[in-house]
Design a protein around this motif. Structure first.
Motif, PDB file in Angstrom:
ATOM      1  N   SER A   1     -39.878 -82.829  51.121  1.00 27.30           N
ATOM      2  CA  SER A   1     -41.024 -82.027  50.694  1.00 27.30           C
ATOM      3  C   SER A   1     -41.345 -80.991  51.758  1.00 27.30           C
ATOM      4  O   SER A   1     -41.260 -81.257  52.952  1.00 27.30           O
ATOM      5  CB  SER A   1     -42.228 -82.919  50.423  1.00 27.30           C
TER       6      SER A   1
ATOM      7  N   TYR B   1     -41.849 -76.740  42.635  1.00 23.33           N
ATOM      8  CA  TYR B   1     -42.503 -77.936  43.168  1.00 23.33           C
ATOM      9  C   TYR B   1     -41.968 -78.297  44.559  1.00 23.33           C
ATOM     10  O   TYR B   1     -41.551 -79.418  44.824  1.00 23.33           O
ATOM     11  CB  TYR B   1     -42.359 -79.117  42.202  1.00 23.33           C
TER      12      TYR B   1
ATOM     13  N   TYR C   1     -41.817 -87.130  43.250  1.00 21.69           N
ATOM     14  CA  TYR C   1     -40.577 -86.383  43.465  1.00 21.69           C
ATOM     15  C   TYR C   1     -40.353 -85.437  42.299  1.00 21.69           C
ATOM     16  O   TYR C   1     -41.081 -85.447  41.311  1.00 21.69           O
ATOM     17  CB  TYR C   1     -39.388 -87.327  43.624  1.00 21.69           C
TER      18      TYR C   1
ATOM     19  N   GLN D   1     -43.482 -78.816  47.152  1.00 18.87           N
ATOM     20  CA  GLN D   1     -44.327 -79.782  47.846  1.00 18.87           C
ATOM     21  C   GLN D   1     -43.880 -81.224  47.589  1.00 18.87           C
ATOM     22  O   GLN D   1     -44.406 -82.146  48.190  1.00 18.87           O
ATOM     23  CB  GLN D   1     -45.803 -79.587  47.479  1.00 18.87           C
ATOM     24  N   TYR D   2     -42.894 -81.412  46.708  1.00 16.36           N
ATOM     25  CA  TYR D   2     -42.358 -82.738  46.409  1.00 16.36           C
ATOM     26  C   TYR D   2     -40.918 -82.834  46.891  1.00 16.36           C
ATOM     27  O   TYR D   2     -40.225 -81.827  46.999  1.00 16.36           O
ATOM     28  CB  TYR D   2     -42.377 -83.011  44.894  1.00 16.36           C
ATOM     29  N   GLU D   3     -40.469 -84.065  47.160  1.00 14.90           N
ATOM     30  CA  GLU D   3     -39.064 -84.269  47.488  1.00 14.90           C
ATOM     31  C   GLU D   3     -38.214 -83.966  46.259  1.00 14.90           C
ATOM     32  O   GLU D   3     -38.607 -84.289  45.139  1.00 14.90           O
ATOM     33  CB  GLU D   3     -38.814 -85.710  47.932  1.00 14.90           C
TER      34      GLU D   3
END
Length: 126
Positions: free
Chosen positions: A95, A78, A71, A80-82
């Protein structure tokens, strides 16, 4: 992660003010380390620089820890992350979703807090 970033920016601003003051004192007094004011400002400048470097390293360390856990607390990076809210632990963006504006972030957290505080009263009679 952002809290460390704010510390670094604050100390960086202090460092800028100290460097201006140091330059003015050196220009006005035409002295260097032998002047106690210049020496004091140099010490403060060195401490501010060390603090800024420490804050930056802490941001990088925290970022790496978050990404390793899957995360981020970063609002604009970022994707692509939660994205997790630092204060509540709430996942505010899944994400792959687009970045949230500050207002969207605050609204999602406020909705979560309102739902959490209303759960006990609303479900108690059911």
């Amino acid at each position: 992660m952002w809290r460390w970033g704010i510390v670094g920016l604050t100390v960086g601003g202090l460092e800028g003010i100290l460097s201006i003051a140091l330059g003015l004192v050196i220009a006005i007094t035409r002295s260097w380390v032998s002047n106690p004011v210049v020496s004091s400002l140099l010490i403060c400048f060195g401490l501010a620089l060390a603090s800024m470097i420490f804050g930056y390293r802490m941001v990088l360390r925290r970022r790496d820890e978050e990404l390793a856990a899957g995360y981020t607390t970063s609002r604009g990076s970022y994707l692509q992350y939660e994205q997790v809210d630092e204060a509540t632990g709430l996942v505010v963006r899944r994400s792959g979703e687009p970045a949230l504006s500050r207002r969207e972030h605050r609204d999602r957290v406020a909705r979560f807090l309102a739902e959490r505080s209303g759960v006990g009263g609303a479900d108690a009679g059911a």
